[in-house]
Design an enzyme around this catalytic site. Structure first.
Site, short mmCIF file in Angstrom:
data_model
loop_
_atom_site.label_atom_id
_atom_site.label_comp_id
_atom_site.label_asym_id
_atom_site.label_seq_id
_atom_site.Cartn_x
_atom_site.Cartn_y
_atom_site.Cartn_z
N MET A 30 0.83 -1.20 0.00
CA MET A 30 0.00 0.00 0.00
C MET A 30 0.88 1.26 0.00
SD MET A 30 -3.40 -0.96 2.09
CE MET A 30 -2.75 -0.82 3.73
N GLY A 31 2.15 1.09 -0.34
CA GLY A 31 3.04 2.25 -0.44
C GLY A 31 3.53 2.72 0.91
N HIS A 34 9.06 1.15 3.28
CA HIS A 34 10.17 1.16 4.25
C HIS A 34 11.01 -0.09 4.00
CE1 HIS A 34 7.71 -1.79 6.30
NE2 HIS A 34 6.72 -0.91 6.42
N GLU A 35 12.03 -0.26 4.84
CA GLU A 35 12.96 -1.39 4.62
C GLU A 35 12.28 -2.76 4.65
OE1 GLU A 35 16.79 -1.57 6.80
OE2 GLU A 35 16.28 0.54 7.20
N HIS A 37 9.29 -3.50 3.45
CA HIS A 37 8.80 -3.74 2.09
C HIS A 37 9.97 -4.09 1.16
CE1 HIS A 37 5.57 -0.72 3.39
NE2 HIS A 37 4.86 -1.76 3.04
N ASP A 151 2.09 -9.29 8.90
CA ASP A 151 0.64 -9.49 8.78
C ASP A 151 0.41 -10.99 8.62
OD1 ASP A 151 -0.30 -6.52 8.33
OD2 ASP A 151 1.48 -6.81 7.11
N GLN A 154 -2.94 -12.35 7.45
CA GLN A 154 -3.12 -12.05 6.01
C GLN A 154 -2.36 -13.08 5.16
OE1 GLN A 154 -2.92 -7.96 4.13
NE2 GLN A 154 -0.80 -8.60 3.86
N SER A 187 4.14 1.35 7.82
CA SER A 187 3.90 2.67 7.23
C SER A 187 3.20 3.59 8.23
CB SER A 187 3.01 2.52 6.00
OG SER A 187 3.58 1.60 5.11
N ARG A 188 2.41 2.98 9.13
CA ARG A 188 1.67 3.79 10.11
C ARG A 188 2.58 4.40 11.17
NH1 ARG A 188 -2.12 -0.28 8.89
NH2 ARG A 188 -4.15 0.56 8.25
P1 AMP Z 1 1.47 -2.96 3.42
O1 AMP Z 1 2.03 -1.92 2.51
O2 AMP Z 1 1.46 -2.57 4.85
O3 AMP Z 1 0.16 -3.51 2.93
O4 AMP Z 1 2.50 -4.16 3.35
C1 AMP Z 1 2.84 -4.77 2.14
C2 AMP Z 1 3.58 -6.05 2.44
O5 AMP Z 1 4.76 -5.76 3.18
C3 AMP Z 1 2.75 -7.03 3.30
O6 AMP Z 1 2.97 -8.35 2.83
C4 AMP Z 1 3.32 -6.82 4.66
O7 AMP Z 1 3.18 -7.94 5.52
C5 AMP Z 1 4.78 -6.55 4.36
N1 AMP Z 1 5.39 -5.81 5.47
C6 AMP Z 1 4.96 -4.66 6.01
N2 AMP Z 1 5.74 -4.32 7.06
C7 AMP Z 1 6.69 -5.28 7.15
C8 AMP Z 1 7.79 -5.51 8.04
N3 AMP Z 1 8.06 -4.69 9.04
N4 AMP Z 1 8.55 -6.60 7.83
C9 AMP Z 1 8.26 -7.47 6.82
N5 AMP Z 1 7.25 -7.31 5.97
C10 AMP Z 1 6.47 -6.24 6.13
#
Ligand code: AMP
Length: 281
Positions: A30-31, A34-35, A37, A151, A154, A187-188
């Protein structure tokens, strides 16, 4: 890096890659990258000939419209980060491109996984996740797709969807990336005030202590202990803490040595909701 905003352009481009029998790795996001992603993107780049990342803030998975409105958007920086790891393609569609005129989620049956933990507290969340992941999979048709264990529910639900629909896609789980103080990257996190940001590492610290305690205490005792820690905390508000079977996500009362378990947590830091989890040995 190529950036496509329409399905037709992306599908046309990928058809050439597929004709050449090249493997495609896919990382939906979802953009506000960060590291964490980027670790998924790098894993995909290592294991596939071609990597597609999508950035799409999916309205149907937000039960809280204020959270959707305030979701951080850092497109220019996201592009820079993706270019820094040599990502091949970014798919950045509009809401209309994905949903046309009807912004609605499909109804899914994930054999009950969707009603546990996040599903209890976030109405319709996993129908939204199922809808967007299925739609993106149909567009990209990757060989492998990468999801973070951050997640975890998910990740299990996406695996279930692929299994139930017989999709020819391998789902790969990736480790949780953390800040130096242990806070799971999210991201939050950028929306946390200084005070909440300083308090937030308490979440992972408590998870690590719970992991130690489960060696001597029952699951119920550990769950109660965690609840008490948050009752005493002046800023953070616990929504749930549970010890659950990794596969069924069923809350565990008795720890069976033949099964794998995780501790899962959701916490409010003001109006920012943070989730985390830890593997229990
Ligand atoms: P999001 O943008 O939050 O929907 O995350 C996109 C993908 O990145 C999802 O598969 C998340 O589980 C993964 N993700 C987000 N934060 C982390 C993190 N801190 N470490 C590993 N994967 C992450």
């Amino acid at each position: 890096m190529k950036v496509y905003k329409t399905k037709s352009e992306l599908i046309f481009f990928l058809s050439k890659i597929k004709k050449d029998k090249k493997s495609i790795g896919f990382v939906p996001t979802m953009g506000a990258l960060h590291e964490g992603h980027l670790s998924l993107v790098e894993k995909s780049m290592k294991k596939n000939d071609f990597t597609v990342v999508s950035i799409f803030v999916n309205p149907t998975q937000f039960d809280n419209k204020e959270d959707l409105g305030k979701y951080p958007k850092t497109f220019d920086n996201d592009v820079k980060l993706l270019e820094s790891v040599n990502c091949d393609v970014l798919f950045f569609p509009s809401v209309e491109e994905i949903y046309n005129d009807t912004i609605e989620a499909e109804n899914f049956n994930f054999d009950g996984l969707e009603h546990k933990m996040e599903g209890k507290y976030r109405d319709d969340h996993f129908n939204g996740v199922g809808t967007i992941v299925k739609t993106l999979f149909e567009i990209v048709r990757p060989n492998k797709a990468y999801f973070g264990r951050k997640d975890f529910q998910q990740l299990q639900i996406v695996k279930k969807m692929v299994e139930k629909h017989g999709l020819p896609i391998k789902i790969k789980g990736c480790d949780i990336y953390r800040e130096n103080d242990g806070l799971a990257m999210s991201s939050r996190n950028t929306r946390l005030t200084k005070e909440y940001r300083e308090s937030a590492p308490f979440i992972y610290k408590t998870l690590k202590k719970a992991k130690k305690k489960i060696k001597e205490k029952s699951a119920n005792e550990v769950m109660e202990w965690v609840r008490k820690q948050f009752e005493k905390h002046p800023l953070l508000e616990l929504e749930y803490f549970t010890i659950a079977d990794e596969k069924t996500l069923e809350t565990a009362t008795i720890i069976d040595s033949g099964k794998k378990y995780r501790a899962f947590i959701a916490v409010f830091a003001g109006d920012i909701r943070l989730i985390d989890n830890i593997r229990l040995k």
